[in-house]
Design an enzyme around this catalytic site. Structure first.
Site, PDB file in Angstrom:
ATOM      1  N   ASP A   1      -7.118 -10.747 -17.114  1.00 57.77           N
ATOM      2  CA  ASP A   1      -7.228 -12.179 -17.423  1.00 57.77           C
ATOM      3  C   ASP A   1      -8.395 -12.819 -16.675  1.00 57.77           C
ATOM      4  OD1 ASP A   1      -6.157 -12.133 -14.847  1.00 57.77           O
ATOM      5  OD2 ASP A   1      -4.435 -13.414 -15.300  1.00 57.77           O
TER       6      ASP A   1
ATOM      7  N   TYR B   1     -16.626  -8.513 -10.078  1.00 61.31           N
ATOM      8  CA  TYR B   1     -15.587  -7.712 -10.753  1.00 61.31           C
ATOM      9  C   TYR B   1     -15.330  -8.245 -12.164  1.00 61.31           C
ATOM     10  CZ  TYR B   1     -10.839  -6.489 -12.237  1.00 61.31           C
ATOM     11  OH  TYR B   1      -9.750  -6.099 -12.980  1.00 61.31           O
TER      12      TYR B   1
END
Ligand code: NAD
Ligand code: TYD
Length: 354
Positions: free
Chosen positions: A135, A160
């Site tokens: 998410d 990331y």
């Protein structure tokens, strides 16, 4: 007999997926894992002598290796869990994230495309490439904003999440351009057994038991949605079985908690199950430390698509899942001892020096 290829299957979620799969199905699994610091063959030890499991140590970016495995095992699906996954590490050193999450995912897609294109019908029609994502690609929400749907635009904020967003885009493009039958899942924060103790929940459990500070970043009010890892694995199985090719599915636990709430809950369970020798609460070990740079404030998942279209629901509440998790860490001292290696202690020294 069909076979599936699971990349990153010795990591936290991948190994839970493989354990759950082998417990419930006959179909064999080939695991391809580079065994980075986060990959641990001990996670799969329960099935080490089971002929249905084969662990191959290698990189998803190694074209010759991956193409050889595909041609040898003829899998009906490739499930891609392999990634660099820790935000704090991506801040200290983004290069590995770009390399694995983007460049090697591209390489994996090319290997899989070559294999899939040469499959005969009906295997070609039935083949699936399932990409496991996060998410975090959607960015950060305000306290009152509605939860992320699959339509939310991509606004990744960390090295990331930016690298995962890039990999999602590649997967999407390989479907639209080449017709590769892909499925993508975007999941919230997982927790449960075999979680490497650099992430919030296992770090806090082990630091508490080791008498160390419990380092809460910033004001502790950042919100995450927590999903018990086995519920995530069940969702992936469901998407593999019934997901529509080319679609993405958000997976979440409907458990939004501030980090401080999570840490308080862990302390309270530990106070009950393994009280401190001095009788004080583990909450006394909480320390507020410098915030993570660019720290996303809130993630929340709207999982109605997978719930309504595929009939998946999480079976674990946060209360039951977090208790199971603490109990697992207390009852697996050997696993815990082994993962707290020199490399792990080095990371703690680097990240929590002040
Ligand atoms: P992890 O870091 O525990 O495991 C990653 C695994 O991938 C390790 O076993 C590692 O050895 C392996 N690996 C790394 N680079 C590789 C390479 N180049 N080739 C082959 N293997 C390689 O991660 P995790 O928490 O299990 O996450 C799995 C996937 O789920 C990741 O794609 C991650 O982005 C995604 N995800 C994780 C969470 C979470 O809360 N942990 C939430 C949503 C999505
Ligand atoms: P983490 O488990 O690293 O997952 P992610 O950053 O992918 O959500 O962190 C979860 C939350 O906990 C996040 O808001 C950062 C916070 N956190 C701390 O407060 N202290 C810590 O030592 C760690 C590792 C995380």
């Amino acid at each position: 007999m069909h076979v599936i290829l699971v990349t990153g299957g010795a990591g936290f979620i991948g190994s839970n997926f493989v354990l759950n799969w082998l417990a419930n199905q006959q179909e064999p699994v080939v695991v391809l894992d580079k065994l980075t610091y986060a990959g641990n063959p001990d996670n799969l030890a329960h099935y080490q002598n089971d002929p249905r499991l084969q662990l191959v140590v290698g990189d998803i970016g190694d074209r010759a290796l991956v193409e050889g495995l595909l041609s040898q095992h003829q899998p009906r699906a490739v499930l891609n869990f392999a990634a660099e996954s820790h935000v704090d590490r991506s801040i200290h050193g983004p290069a590995d994230f770009i390399e694995t999450n983007i460049v090697s995912t591209f390489s994996l897609l090319e290997s899989v495309r070559g294999y899939w294109q040469n499959l005969a019908e009906p295997a070609r029609q039935a083949f699936r490439f399932l990409h496991v994502s996060t998410d975090e690609v959607y960015g950060s929400l305000s306290d009152t904003a509605p939860a992320f749907t699959e339509q939310h635009r991509y606004e990744p904020n960390s090295p990331y999440s930016a690298s995962k967003a890039a990999s999602d885009h590649l997967v999407r493009a390989w479907h639209h351009t080449y017709g590769l039958p892909v499925l993508t899942t975007n999941c919230s924060n997982n927790y449960g057994p075999y979680h490497f103790p650099e992430k919030l929940i296992p770090l806090m459990i082990l630091n508490a038991l080791n008498g160390k500070a419990l380092p809460v970043y910033g004001d502790g009010k950042n919100v995450r949605d927590w999903l018990y890892v086995v519920d995530h694995c069940r969702a992936i199985e469901r998407v593999l079985a019934a997901g529509q090719v080319g679609e993405t599915y958000n997976v979440g636990g409907c458990n939004e908690k501030t980090n401080l709430e999570v840490v308080h809950t862990l302390c309270d369970i530990l106070d009950e199950l393994q009280p401190r020798a001095d009788g004080a609460s583990y909450r006394e070990q909480i320390r507020f430390v410098q915030d993570r740079p660019g720290h996303d404030r809130r993630y929340a998942i709207d999982a109605s698509k997978i719930i309504e279209q595929l009939g998946w629901t999480p079976q674990e509440s946060f209360e039951t899942g977090i208790r199971k998790t603490v109990e697992w860490y207390l009852s697996h001292p050997e696993w815990v001892e082994k993962v707290q290696s020199g490399a792990y202690r080095e990371w703690l020294g680097k990240q929590y020096a002040e």
